[in-house]
Design an enzyme around this catalytic site. Sequence first.
Site, short mmCIF file in Angstrom:
data_model
loop_
_atom_site.label_atom_id
_atom_site.label_comp_id
_atom_site.label_asym_id
_atom_site.label_seq_id
_atom_site.Cartn_x
_atom_site.Cartn_y
_atom_site.Cartn_z
N ARG A 1 0.85 -1.19 0.00
CA ARG A 1 0.00 0.00 0.00
C ARG A 1 0.89 1.24 0.00
O ARG A 1 2.10 1.15 0.15
CB ARG A 1 -0.95 0.01 1.20
CG ARG A 1 -0.25 -0.28 2.51
CD ARG A 1 -0.81 0.49 3.67
NE ARG A 1 -0.72 1.92 3.45
CZ ARG A 1 0.39 2.64 3.61
NH1 ARG A 1 1.53 2.05 3.92
NH2 ARG A 1 0.38 3.94 3.43
N GLY A 2 0.23 2.38 -0.20
CA GLY A 2 0.93 3.61 -0.47
C GLY A 2 0.97 3.78 -1.98
O GLY A 2 1.38 2.87 -2.70
N ALA A 3 0.50 4.92 -2.46
CA ALA A 3 0.32 5.11 -3.91
C ALA A 3 1.57 4.77 -4.72
O ALA A 3 1.49 4.00 -5.69
CB ALA A 3 -0.16 6.53 -4.19
N ARG B 1 -7.71 -1.25 -6.77
CA ARG B 1 -7.86 -0.06 -5.91
C ARG B 1 -8.22 1.12 -6.82
O ARG B 1 -7.39 1.60 -7.56
CB ARG B 1 -6.57 0.27 -5.17
CG ARG B 1 -6.05 -0.75 -4.17
CD ARG B 1 -6.93 -0.96 -2.95
NE ARG B 1 -7.18 0.24 -2.18
CZ ARG B 1 -6.37 0.74 -1.25
NH1 ARG B 1 -5.20 0.20 -1.03
NH2 ARG B 1 -6.72 1.82 -0.57
N GLN C 1 -2.93 2.46 10.00
CA GLN C 1 -1.63 2.57 9.31
C GLN C 1 -0.67 3.50 10.06
O GLN C 1 0.54 3.29 10.05
CB GLN C 1 -1.83 3.09 7.88
CG GLN C 1 -2.56 2.13 6.97
CD GLN C 1 -4.04 2.49 6.86
OE1 GLN C 1 -4.63 3.02 7.80
NE2 GLN C 1 -4.63 2.21 5.72
N ASP D 1 -3.20 10.14 -2.55
CA ASP D 1 -3.43 9.06 -3.50
C ASP D 1 -3.89 9.58 -4.85
O ASP D 1 -3.72 8.90 -5.86
CB ASP D 1 -4.45 8.08 -2.93
CG ASP D 1 -3.88 7.25 -1.80
OD1 ASP D 1 -3.45 6.12 -2.07
OD2 ASP D 1 -3.83 7.73 -0.66
N ASN E 1 -6.78 11.53 0.21
CA ASN E 1 -5.84 10.79 1.04
C ASN E 1 -6.65 9.94 2.01
O ASN E 1 -7.90 9.97 2.00
CB ASN E 1 -4.91 11.75 1.79
CG ASN E 1 -3.72 11.04 2.42
OD1 ASN E 1 -3.05 10.23 1.77
ND2 ASN E 1 -3.46 11.32 3.68
#
Length: 362
Positions: free
Chosen positions: A55-57, A98, A205, A246, A256
Amino acid sequence: MDELTKVTHIDNVKLSEDKRSVVILDQTQLPNRTVYLTLGSAEDIYDAIFELKVRGAPAIGICAAYGIYCLAAAAKTDDFEKFYMQFKKDKEYLDSSRPTAVNLSWALNRMEGVVLANKEKPVSEIISLLKTEACEIQAEDIRMCRAISEYGLSLIKDGDGILTHCNAGPLATSRYGTALGPLFLGKERGMEFKVFADETRPLLQGARLTSYELAKGGLDVTLICDNMASLVMKNGWVQACFVGCDRIAANGDAANKIGTSGVAILAKYYGIPFYVLGPTSTIDMDCATGEDIRIELRDENEIKEKFYSEPMALKEVKCYNPAFDVTDHSLIAGIVTEYGICRAPFNESFQEIFRKKRENRL
């Protein structure tokens, strides 16, 4: 290698030794277990992205690029049309994992561009070019993170208190991170900061990842519940808010992790500058405003059951679980990219940033 270097240079997404699979650090296992997963099938890659194992753009984009290369490398045909038909099928499948993070579609579209630009070449050569492109996407991310960290560091000074929401550190990228990058870079240069990390419900997170990265890197971090941010700001302990993103719309509205918009509203009230840090690849100029950003809705049990030994609400209680919210551009003091800091009016400053990008590759 000291602890800070271990944290800022973690291999969270990479190709396997045989270059036929994607290896990721399973972020759902942190902070208590360090588990690496090998992703070989389209279903494995999809699930890893959807289930937030990666995860994390930026990290999602890197994983998707490596993933579509590995799937292409497994092609059983030398016929371009058949190869491209399967490539498109895999690309669309991965892209559906996603919907909010623009880096996912950005990376997949970039990989497709390589295929189409070389369709006259043998399939084996196209596959080799895809591998090169995927590696370059990650290399660019490393350079991007360093540049964002430099620009972001110019906005704060030694001793400042910084509040962040969700996770935008090395785990979400390849090096340093975006929102956390300036803090790690400053630490390397002998600066000290006091960081307040929102826990970031419901998936935590901030608690599981951000506080983990900062603590391991030797930074002064204090974990707070999301509803404590107002009091921390009121106490005068926060001089700036740094968050990742994101997707950013053409007018500067930024999506976000859920709860970010509330942090921005509080920061505005208390006169604290609120900065969004992210690569130009997260700026979607085809998306006019935040109203056009599709917000992912997730399973209600993430609120009621996840991380609890027993449910925290009755089974019949309904839940609303959006993964993201959109911070209005009027609340954002600046958007920090690898080509500079954008300020309002953002549609104009974005044009200048993209001009710099065309003229000066990192």
